[in-house]
Design a protein around this motif. Structure first.
Motif, mmCIF file in Angstrom:
data_model
loop_
_atom_site.group_PDB
_atom_site.id
_atom_site.type_symbol
_atom_site.label_atom_id
_atom_site.label_comp_id
_atom_site.label_asym_id
_atom_site.label_seq_id
_atom_site.Cartn_x
_atom_site.Cartn_y
_atom_site.Cartn_z
ATOM 1 N N PRO A 46 41.375 49.039 56.696
ATOM 2 C CA PRO A 46 41.008 48.849 55.286
ATOM 3 C C PRO A 46 42.188 48.475 54.385
ATOM 4 N N ILE A 47 43.411 48.822 54.790
ATOM 5 C CA ILE A 47 44.574 48.464 53.962
ATOM 6 C C ILE A 47 45.246 47.176 54.424
ATOM 7 N N GLY A 48 44.603 46.448 55.336
ATOM 8 C CA GLY A 48 45.104 45.140 55.735
ATOM 9 C C GLY A 48 46.139 45.140 56.839
ATOM 10 N N VAL A 49 46.150 46.173 57.685
ATOM 11 C CA VAL A 49 47.084 46.252 58.800
ATOM 12 C C VAL A 49 46.333 45.899 60.080
ATOM 13 N N LEU A 50 46.909 45.018 60.888
ATOM 14 C CA LEU A 50 46.295 44.667 62.161
ATOM 15 C C LEU A 50 46.486 45.815 63.139
ATOM 16 N N ARG A 51 45.365 46.275 63.720
ATOM 17 C CA ARG A 51 45.401 47.408 64.646
ATOM 18 C C ARG A 51 44.725 47.035 65.957
ATOM 19 N N GLN A 52 45.083 47.755 66.993
ATOM 20 C CA GLN A 52 44.516 47.543 68.323
ATOM 21 C C GLN A 52 43.785 48.826 68.729
ATOM 22 N N ARG A 53 42.463 48.719 68.855
ATOM 23 C CA ARG A 53 41.656 49.874 69.230
ATOM 24 C C ARG A 53 41.802 50.182 70.723
ATOM 25 N N ARG A 54 41.798 49.129 71.533
ATOM 26 C CA ARG A 54 41.952 49.260 72.982
ATOM 27 C C ARG A 54 42.938 48.184 73.453
ATOM 28 N N PRO A 55 43.748 48.500 74.471
ATOM 29 C CA PRO A 55 44.682 47.494 74.984
ATOM 30 C C PRO A 55 43.955 46.453 75.831
ATOM 31 N N GLY A 56 44.642 45.394 76.157
ATOM 32 C CA GLY A 56 44.120 44.404 77.083
ATOM 33 C C GLY A 56 44.576 44.726 78.495
ATOM 34 N N ALA A 57 44.016 44.021 79.472
ATOM 35 C CA ALA A 57 44.390 44.257 80.866
ATOM 36 C C ALA A 57 44.111 43.013 81.690
ATOM 37 N N PHE A 58 44.910 42.805 82.728
ATOM 38 C CA PHE A 58 44.693 41.710 83.675
ATOM 39 C C PHE A 58 43.769 42.238 84.760
ATOM 40 N N LEU A 59 42.600 41.602 84.954
ATOM 41 C CA LEU A 59 41.656 42.049 85.975
ATOM 42 C C LEU A 59 42.003 41.505 87.349
ATOM 43 N N GLY A 60 42.520 40.275 87.408
ATOM 44 C CA GLY A 60 42.907 39.727 88.692
ATOM 45 C C GLY A 60 42.659 38.248 88.822
ATOM 46 N N ALA A 61 42.941 37.707 90.006
ATOM 47 C CA ALA A 61 42.700 36.303 90.353
ATOM 48 C C ALA A 61 41.638 36.287 91.448
ATOM 49 N N PHE A 62 40.624 35.455 91.271
ATOM 50 C CA PHE A 62 39.468 35.454 92.157
ATOM 51 C C PHE A 62 39.230 34.055 92.710
ATOM 52 N N ASP A 63 38.680 33.994 93.914
ATOM 53 C CA ASP A 63 38.493 32.715 94.595
ATOM 54 C C ASP A 63 37.429 31.834 93.959
ATOM 55 N N THR A 64 36.381 32.423 93.386
ATOM 56 C CA THR A 64 35.305 31.631 92.768
ATOM 57 C C THR A 64 34.970 32.187 91.397
ATOM 58 N N ARG A 65 34.345 31.370 90.578
ATOM 59 C CA ARG A 65 33.921 31.831 89.251
ATOM 60 C C ARG A 65 32.872 32.932 89.390
ATOM 61 N N GLU A 66 32.007 32.839 90.381
ATOM 62 C CA GLU A 66 30.967 33.841 90.575
ATOM 63 C C GLU A 66 31.572 35.222 90.838
ATOM 64 N N VAL A 67 32.620 35.280 91.653
ATOM 65 C CA VAL A 67 33.285 36.554 91.945
ATOM 66 C C VAL A 67 33.988 37.066 90.680
ATOM 67 N N ALA A 68 34.601 36.162 89.917
ATOM 68 C CA ALA A 68 35.255 36.545 88.664
ATOM 69 C C ALA A 68 34.238 37.110 87.684
ATOM 70 N N GLU A 69 33.067 36.479 87.579
ATOM 71 C CA GLU A 69 32.026 36.969 86.672
ATOM 72 C C GLU A 69 31.474 38.315 87.136
#
Length: 93
Positions: A46-69
């Motif tokens: 509300p006071i205009g500060v950028l905040r992060q509720r949850r961090p990001g994460a790398f899930l991995g590298a996958f052979d096909t889009r279907e496996v990634a999804e």
């Protein structure tokens, strides 16, 4: 001349928002595998500060889009770790 794309996209689920891209050009390994990252949950306080509720994460590298999804579908929300996003200082455009 041919055009090569990394097929970049975002996918939103109940758990989070995810970035997905195929490693076709510009990566150390242009092997065509799909990389998935869970994006951080950002918001403006509300006071205009950028905040992060949850961090990001790398899930991995996958052979096909279907496996990634499938990995995206199985992902759970990361634990809340509400914190201020550090400033990059003064930036001029």
């Amino acid at each position: 001349m041919s055009y090569v794309s990394n097929h970049e996209d975002t996918i939103t689920t109940d758990a989070a928002e995810f970035a997905i891209a195929q490693r076709n050009i510009g990566f150390a390994d242009n092997d065509g595998r799909w990389i998935v990252s869970q994006l951080p949950d950002l918001y403006w306080s509300p006071i205009g500060v950028l905040r992060q509720r949850r961090p990001g994460a790398f899930l991995g590298a996958f052979d096909t889009r279907e496996v990634a999804e499938a990995a995206i579908s199985a992902a759970q929300p990361l634990p809340e770790q509400d914190a201020m996003v550090p400033s990059m200082g003064r930036v001029s455009c």
